[in-house]
Design an enzyme around this catalytic site. Structure first.
Site, short mmCIF file in Angstrom:
data_model
loop_
_atom_site.label_atom_id
_atom_site.label_comp_id
_atom_site.label_asym_id
_atom_site.label_seq_id
_atom_site.Cartn_x
_atom_site.Cartn_y
_atom_site.Cartn_z
N ALA A 122 0.83 -1.95 -0.54
CA ALA A 122 -0.11 -0.05 -0.03
C ALA A 122 0.98 1.09 -0.46
O ALA A 122 0.32 2.40 0.20
CB ALA A 122 -0.94 -0.23 1.26
N ALA A 123 1.95 1.29 -0.29
CA ALA A 123 3.16 2.39 -0.32
C ALA A 123 2.64 3.52 -1.36
O ALA A 123 2.40 4.25 -1.55
CB ALA A 123 4.75 1.77 0.05
N GLY A 124 2.26 3.08 -2.80
CA GLY A 124 1.59 3.45 -3.83
C GLY A 124 0.30 3.86 -3.79
O GLY A 124 0.26 5.01 -4.20
N ASP A 125 -0.01 3.08 -3.08
CA ASP A 125 -1.94 3.73 -2.58
C ASP A 125 -1.67 4.89 -2.18
O ASP A 125 -2.55 5.56 -2.42
CB ASP A 125 -2.64 3.01 -1.77
CG ASP A 125 -2.26 1.07 -2.76
OD1 ASP A 125 -2.59 1.45 -4.21
OD2 ASP A 125 -3.32 -0.05 -2.49
O1 RIB Z 1 -1.75 -2.37 -3.24
C1 RIB Z 1 -1.41 -2.67 -2.63
C2 RIB Z 1 -2.98 -3.40 -2.27
O2 RIB Z 1 -2.66 -4.55 -3.63
C3 RIB Z 1 -3.73 -4.31 -1.14
O3 RIB Z 1 -4.06 -3.98 -0.28
C4 RIB Z 1 -3.99 -5.46 -1.70
O4 RIB Z 1 -5.52 -5.16 -1.59
C5 RIB Z 1 -3.85 -5.47 -3.07
O5 RIB Z 1 -4.61 -4.76 -3.89
#
Ligand code: RIB
Length: 305
Positions: free
Chosen positions: A250-253
């Protein structure tokens, strides 16, 4: 207050194991721990934008299983508007994640209810899109839905951020004109452009390719090497803050959600990228997807080493 950032995308329950290393094909490893953690690229980006100072609404689908209610609740506690998070019959999206001792991960996703987010369901929530200033999309929901969302966002005159994750090949050519900010990582930039991105110079070549395809501006995220911003006038390399990584999930998110929140709150592009980078750096110092995402207070208190 209308939502300034609207995220169209996935919600997954992440089933996370930690192991000393990632397993090879056919191998069984003994893991160190297991946790069930709310995730999904869309939901993670919505949580990041909300924790980092934006009013956020999410458009997506959860299943009728126990995970569905948990995934929705995880957004509601962040103050995210979930009127457009539909429950559909069947399983929620899940992600099977292994994280190793060097903080690298391997992920398998099963779309489940995310596969039922259709253009028709977006049409039913057009008022939510209309109320946005910034609209953010990724690739964990059906392609025709993503294409519809991008083009509708463009038609409504919104700022459009597209994170092409996970990408396995080129995008439909007619999507590019709808994108203000295209934010791939190295492997996604390679998949979209056909240029192997293994250096800053290669990232510049790939970004130029994507600008020529019609994207407004491109930000290639380069992990610990920072980010490359390309706007057609030139390039800017923004180094990443140095931190001790625990889990990069989730770093990119977090970067995308932080960037979206900063833009929605009136910051300039370079400032918004640096803000997203600090948020992403903080996220890798903590385990899990949504639990790792920092707050605005955390980011404001961060001192670059
Ligand atoms: O970017 C991370 C996410 O990728 C995770 O939370 C997982 O659900 C996947 O979708």
């Amino acid at each position: 207050m209308p939502a300034k950032v609207v995220v169209v995308g996935s919600l997954n329950m992440d089933l996370v194991t930690r192991a000393s290393r990632l397993p090879r094909g056919g191998e069984t490893l003994v893991g160190q721990s297991f946790a069930t953690v709310p995730g999904g690229k869309g939901a993670n980006q919505a949580v990041a934008a909300a924790r980092l100072g934006a009013d956020v609404a999410m458009i997506g689908c959860v299943g009728s299983d126990a995970y569905g209610a948990q995934l929705r609740d995880a957004l509601l506690v962040e103050g995210i508007d979930c009127q457009a998070v539909n429950e559909v019959e069947g399983s929620s999206g899940v992600a099977l994640i292994v994280v190793d001792d060097s903080s690298q991960n391997a992920i398998v996703i099963v779309a489940g209810s995310n596969g039922q987010l259709t253009p028709a369901s977006l049409l039913a929530f057009d008022a939510v899109l209309q109320a946005a200033e910034v609209i953010v999309c990724q690739l964990e929901v059906p392609m025709d839905t993503v294409g519809y969302a991008l083009k509708r966002a463009r038609a409504l005159g919104k700022t459009v951020i597209f994170n092409p994750a996970p990408a396995s090949g080129p995008l439909p050519a007619d999507w590019y004109a709808a994108i203000d900010y295209l934010i791939p990582n190295e492997s996604e930039a390679s998949a979209l452009s056909g240029v192997p991105v293994d250096s800053l110079d290669a990232a510049k070549v790939a970004a130029t390719h994507l600008l020529n395809a019609g994207a407004g501006k491109v930000i290639v995220t380069l992990g610990s090497q920072g980010a490359l911003f390309a706007d057609g006038q030139g390039f800017e390399h923004l180094p990443a803050p140095k931190v001790q990584a625990v889990d990069t999930t989730a770093a990119g998110d977090t970067f995308v959600g932080g960037f979206a929140a900063a833009l929605a709150n009136g910051q300039g592009e370079a400032e918004a990228i640096r803000f997203g980078q600090v948020a992403a750096a903080l996220s890798v110092t903590r385990a899990g997807a949504q639990p790792s995402i920092p707050t605005l207070h955390d980011v404001q208190g961060f001192v670059r080493p």
